[in-house]
Design a protein around this motif. Structure first.
Motif, PDB file in Angstrom:
ATOM      1  N   GLN A  92      48.068 -67.120   4.398  1.00 33.61           N
ATOM      2  CA  GLN A  92      47.089 -66.505   5.299  1.00 33.61           C
ATOM      3  C   GLN A  92      46.026 -65.757   4.512  1.00 33.61           C
ATOM      4  O   GLN A  92      46.321 -65.080   3.526  1.00 33.61           O
ATOM      5  CB  GLN A  92      47.785 -65.544   6.264  1.00 33.61           C
ATOM      6  N   ILE A  93      44.784 -65.897   4.951  1.00 36.07           N
ATOM      7  CA  ILE A  93      43.657 -65.177   4.372  1.00 36.07           C
ATOM      8  C   ILE A  93      42.658 -64.916   5.493  1.00 36.07           C
ATOM      9  O   ILE A  93      42.542 -65.726   6.424  1.00 36.07           O
ATOM     10  CB  ILE A  93      43.001 -65.981   3.218  1.00 36.07           C
ATOM     11  N   SER A  94      41.970 -63.784   5.448  1.00 37.28           N
ATOM     12  CA  SER A  94      41.017 -63.443   6.507  1.00 37.28           C
ATOM     13  C   SER A  94      39.746 -62.898   5.877  1.00 37.28           C
ATOM     14  O   SER A  94      39.756 -62.355   4.771  1.00 37.28           O
ATOM     15  CB  SER A  94      41.608 -62.408   7.472  1.00 37.28           C
ATOM     16  N   ALA A  95      38.632 -63.051   6.601  1.00 33.07           N
ATOM     17  CA  ALA A  95      37.332 -62.569   6.128  1.00 33.07           C
ATOM     18  C   ALA A  95      36.517 -62.073   7.306  1.00 33.07           C
ATOM     19  O   ALA A  95      36.689 -62.545   8.447  1.00 33.07           O
ATOM     20  CB  ALA A  95      36.583 -63.680   5.391  1.00 33.07           C
ATOM     21  N   GLU A  96      35.615 -61.131   7.038  1.00 29.88           N
ATOM     22  CA  GLU A  96      34.771 -60.538   8.076  1.00 29.88           C
ATOM     23  C   GLU A  96      33.307 -60.703   7.681  1.00 29.88           C
ATOM     24  O   GLU A  96      32.941 -60.490   6.524  1.00 29.88           O
ATOM     25  CB  GLU A  96      35.115 -59.057   8.260  1.00 29.88           C
ATOM     26  N   PHE A  97      32.469 -61.076   8.675  1.00 30.39           N
ATOM     27  CA  PHE A  97      31.066 -61.350   8.422  1.00 30.39           C
ATOM     28  C   PHE A  97      30.195 -60.580   9.412  1.00 30.39           C
ATOM     29  O   PHE A  97      30.606 -60.321  10.549  1.00 30.39           O
ATOM     30  CB  PHE A  97      30.768 -62.849   8.560  1.00 30.39           C
ATOM     31  N   ARG A  98      28.969 -60.236   8.985  1.00 25.60           N
ATOM     32  CA  ARG A  98      28.001 -59.603   9.870  1.00 25.60           C
ATOM     33  C   ARG A  98      27.329 -60.653  10.743  1.00 25.60           C
ATOM     34  O   ARG A  98      27.143 -61.787  10.314  1.00 25.60           O
ATOM     35  CB  ARG A  98      26.931 -58.855   9.069  1.00 25.60           C
ATOM     36  N   SER A  99      26.936 -60.244  11.938  1.00 26.47           N
ATOM     37  CA  SER A  99      26.164 -61.115  12.824  1.00 26.47           C
ATOM     38  C   SER A  99      24.909 -60.367  13.264  1.00 26.47           C
ATOM     39  O   SER A  99      24.762 -59.166  13.023  1.00 26.47           O
ATOM     40  CB  SER A  99      26.985 -61.533  14.039  1.00 26.47           C
ATOM     41  N   GLN A 100      23.990 -61.085  13.934  1.00 23.88           N
ATOM     42  CA  GLN A 100      22.761 -60.442  14.388  1.00 23.88           C
ATOM     43  C   GLN A 100      22.996 -59.532  15.577  1.00 23.88           C
ATOM     44  O   GLN A 100      22.175 -58.669  15.857  1.00 23.88           O
ATOM     45  CB  GLN A 100      21.718 -61.505  14.746  1.00 23.88           C
ATOM     46  N   LYS A 101      24.094 -59.747  16.288  1.00 21.16           N
ATOM     47  CA  LYS A 101      24.389 -58.868  17.410  1.00 21.16           C
ATOM     48  C   LYS A 101      24.819 -57.503  16.888  1.00 21.16           C
ATOM     49  O   LYS A 101      25.671 -57.396  16.019  1.00 21.16           O
ATOM     50  CB  LYS A 101      25.479 -59.475  18.286  1.00 21.16           C
ATOM     51  N   LYS A 102      24.244 -56.490  17.439  1.00 19.39           N
ATOM     52  CA  LYS A 102      24.475 -55.138  16.951  1.00 19.39           C
ATOM     53  C   LYS A 102      25.937 -54.734  17.094  1.00 19.39           C
ATOM     54  O   LYS A 102      26.521 -54.858  18.173  1.00 19.39           O
ATOM     55  CB  LYS A 102      23.583 -54.156  17.715  1.00 19.39           C
ATOM     56  N   ASP A 103      26.516 -54.290  16.002  1.00 23.98           N
ATOM     57  CA  ASP A 103      27.881 -53.759  15.973  1.00 23.98           C
ATOM     58  C   ASP A 103      28.926 -54.792  16.399  1.00 23.98           C
ATOM     59  O   ASP A 103      29.989 -54.444  16.902  1.00 23.98           O
ATOM     60  CB  ASP A 103      27.986 -52.518  16.867  1.00 23.98           C
ATOM     61  N   ILE A 104      28.625 -56.080  16.234  1.00 25.50           N
ATOM     62  CA  ILE A 104      29.596 -57.138  16.523  1.00 25.50           C
ATOM     63  C   ILE A 104      29.711 -58.018  15.289  1.00 25.50           C
ATOM     64  O   ILE A 104      28.712 -58.558  14.816  1.00 25.50           O
ATOM     65  CB  ILE A 104      29.181 -57.988  17.740  1.00 25.50           C
ATOM     66  N   ASN A 105      30.911 -58.148  14.766  1.00 23.71           N
ATOM     67  CA  ASN A 105      31.138 -58.937  13.561  1.00 23.71           C
ATOM     68  C   ASN A 105      31.958 -60.179  13.867  1.00 23.71           C
ATOM     69  O   ASN A 105      32.579 -60.288  14.934  1.00 23.71           O
ATOM     70  CB  ASN A 105      31.850 -58.092  12.496  1.00 23.71           C
ATOM     71  N   LEU A 106      31.950 -61.100  12.928  1.00 24.00           N
ATOM     72  CA  LEU A 106      32.734 -62.324  13.041  1.00 24.00           C
ATOM     73  C   LEU A 106      33.935 -62.235  12.111  1.00 24.00           C
ATOM     74  O   LEU A 106      33.783 -61.974  10.916  1.00 24.00           O
ATOM     75  CB  LEU A 106      31.882 -63.546  12.677  1.00 24.00           C
ATOM     76  N   HIS A 107      35.128 -62.460  12.654  1.00 24.65           N
ATOM     77  CA  HIS A 107      36.358 -62.463  11.871  1.00 24.65           C
ATOM     78  C   HIS A 107      36.906 -63.887  11.822  1.00 24.65           C
ATOM     79  O   HIS A 107      37.055 -64.533  12.864  1.00 24.65           O
ATOM     80  CB  HIS A 107      37.406 -61.530  12.479  1.00 24.65           C
ATOM     81  N   VAL A 108      37.208 -64.357  10.637  1.00 27.51           N
ATOM     82  CA  VAL A 108      37.759 -65.693  10.439  1.00 27.51           C
ATOM     83  C   VAL A 108      39.127 -65.548   9.788  1.00 27.51           C
ATOM     84  O   VAL A 108      39.253 -64.902   8.732  1.00 27.51           O
ATOM     85  CB  VAL A 108      36.845 -66.567   9.576  1.00 27.51           C
ATOM     86  N   ILE A 109      40.138 -66.130  10.402  1.00 27.12           N
ATOM     87  CA  ILE A 109      41.500 -66.121   9.854  1.00 27.12           C
ATOM     88  C   ILE A 109      41.903 -67.555   9.571  1.00 27.12           C
ATOM     89  O   ILE A 109      41.885 -68.402  10.467  1.00 27.12           O
ATOM     90  CB  ILE A 109      42.500 -65.473  10.825  1.00 27.12           C
ATOM     91  N   GLN A 110      42.247 -67.832   8.319  1.00 27.49           N
ATOM     92  CA  GLN A 110      42.714 -69.152   7.915  1.00 27.49           C
ATOM     93  C   GLN A 110      44.214 -69.082   7.680  1.00 27.49           C
ATOM     94  O   GLN A 110      44.705 -68.258   6.903  1.00 27.49           O
ATOM     95  CB  GLN A 110      42.001 -69.598   6.633  1.00 27.49           C
ATOM     96  N   GLY A 111      44.967 -69.940   8.398  1.00 24.10           N
ATOM     97  CA  GLY A 111      46.416 -69.924   8.285  1.00 24.10           C
ATOM     98  C   GLY A 111      46.976 -71.263   7.850  1.00 24.10           C
ATOM     99  O   GLY A 111      46.342 -72.309   8.004  1.00 24.10           O
ATOM    100  N   TYR A 112      48.166 -71.226   7.296  1.00 25.30           N
ATOM    101  CA  TYR A 112      48.874 -72.444   6.869  1.00 25.30           C
ATOM    102  C   TYR A 112      50.348 -72.231   7.191  1.00 25.30           C
ATOM    103  O   TYR A 112      51.081 -71.599   6.433  1.00 25.30           O
ATOM    104  CB  TYR A 112      48.652 -72.695   5.381  1.00 25.30           C
TER     105      TYR A 112
END
Length: 453
Positions: free
Chosen positions: A113-133
């Motif tokens: 398992q690994i996860s990452a967080e990214f900024r988006s253009q929407k104010k105070d809303i981020n994108l979280h991606v979780i990759q699992g195996y």
């Protein structure tokens, strides 16, 4: 000031995921990254599909870290942390230069398992991606529960208002039968749900994640994510899930079957005429928007009052008790969504999980009883010599027959894909089969009859 390796032009580019540009994500079981040239090959495939974020499974890299490839993409990877560990398992996330620029942070959770967080253009809303195996279906139950417990802890750390994407190779067959999981599984999955599929569906239902690959109809070759070496077995075990941004259930639909009868159509026409007579009282000064709202409201009101909502068709074997349990589960889900405090949400989540298990038990019981009733009916029809009834009951028991699509090969074992070549091969096969010489020791029917006589 620019970051290391960035030009001034690159540093002035937007540092968030743009809503004007489509952000493409994907997941791929690469089987290994621990060989020369494999990382660049994966990066070229990612560029070919125009992906910004690509989840990787079975990288076989040890430890955890971040590195930049010669093709400028960045790899975040997580594997076994022990020294001198074997090159097995391992996960990673491959980022384009744009995705790397908006990366807030990432976390390694071991080789699965690994996860990452990214900024988006929407104010105070981020994108979280979780990759699992996930482990394969034949592993011990304790190992599976450990994986999903760790996955749940990672999901719980994501803020409710953020966007969550869960993807990877979960070795989970969720199937096409979505009874009990209508909110998160569509009707376009493959084969039958296995034990891993049950665990995966439960965690998706608990966290409001829709399994995207089952929602929309696709060709068979586009549904499967894994194929056996002989190409005879295909499975859908890799998945991408997102929050319930839009429901997969059907929206409000009216009972159009009501209009098939002449008397019902007349009733509907009269109601529409009466409604539109009222609209004639609108003044000439009314704007286009006001007129449109009045017309729309008139139509919807008539449809709701006269036609009514179309009743949803359920499986014939689902009992009223199960339907009540499903409605109760929906109420529990609403309580989870409305909870404001962490303690309240945890309690509501516990009740929802309990209700979901009750639904699953009740559905299995209904289906078992239905099959038993059909079997008894077939047995009675056979005993009474009712071949018609036996045939109808057998059809219900067998379900829809689907051609397995067995590949056609020539005499040398080469796979034939052209339909004309396949027909010629079948013709050749039956010609050889039906033209075989009679065995030397075989007896004719007349000889057999004399011997038996």
């Amino acid at each position: 000031m620019t970051q290391g390796g960035e030009s001034r032009k690159e540093a002035t580019k937007p540092r968030n995921l743009s809503t004007r540009k489509t952000t493409r994500l994907g997941t791929w079981n690469v089987r290994t990254m621990y060989e020369a040239g494999k990382a660049l090959h994966v990066a070229r495939e990612m560029e070919g599909y125009q992906l910004d974020i690509l989840g990787l499974c079975e990288t076989r890299w040890t430890t955890a870290g971040e590195c930049q490839l010669a093709s400028v993409e960045t790899v975040l990877y997580s594997g076994h942390l022990e020294e001198n560990s074997r090159h097995t398992e391992g996960v990673g996330i491959l980022l384009s230069t744009h995705a790397k620029r908006v990366l807030i942070g990432w976390k390694a959770e071991g080789p699965r398992q690994i996860s990452a967080e990214f900024r988006s253009q929407k104010k105070d809303i981020n994108l979280h991606v979780i990759q699992g195996y996930a482990t394969t279906n034949d592993k011990d139950q304790d190992v599976k529960e450990t994986f999903y417990k760790m996955l749940k802890n990672t999901i719980d750390q994501v803020r409710r208002k953020d966007i969550l994407i869960l993807m990877g190779d979960f070795n989970a067959k969720v199937g096409s039968d979505n009874v009990g999981f209508e909110e998160i599984i569509g009707k376009h999955g493959l084969v039958v749900r296995n034990e891993n599929g049950e665990l995966f569906a439960e965690i998706c239902a608990t966290n409001g994640l829709v399994i995207g690959g089952t929602v929309f109809p696709h060709k068979q070759i586009h549904k499967s994510t894994w194929a056996s070496p002989d190409q005879q077995t295909e499975n859908q075990i890799d998945h991408m899930c997102q929050q319930e941004i839009q429901g997969i259930n059907e929206g409000f639909r009216y009972n159009v079957e009501f209009l098939r009868e002449p008397s019902s159509r007349e009733e509907f026409n009269v109601a529409v005429k009466n409604r539109f007579q009222v609209l004639e009282t609108l003044g000439e000064d009314s704007s286009v928007e006001e007129t449109w709202e009045a017309i729309k409201k008139g139509w919807t009101t008539v449809c709701q009052e006269v036609q009514g909502k179309r009743k949803r068709e359920h499986k014939p074997w689902i009992s009223v008790t199960t339907l009540r349990k499903i409605e109760e589960r929906k109420k529990k889900k609403d309580q989870v969504n409305r909870s404001k405090t962490r303690a309240g949400k945890a309690k509501a989540q516990e009740e929802y999980t309990k209700a979901m298990k009750e639904v699953k038990v009740s559905v299995r019981k209904d289906k078992r009883n239905y099959v038993d009733d059909l079997a008894r009916g077939a047995e009675e029809a056979a005993g009474a010599g009712n071949m018609r009834g036996l045939y109808e009951t057998t059809k219900k028991l067998a379900g829809r027959y689907k051609n397995a699509g067995v590949p056609v090969k020539d005499k040398d074992g080469k796979l034939l894909t052209n339909p004309d070549e396949q027909k010629e091969r079948w013709k050749e096969h039956f010609k050889e089969l039906l033209s075989r010489p009679r065995p030397e020791n075989s007896l004719t029917f007349h000889q057999q009859r004399l011997i038996w006589g």
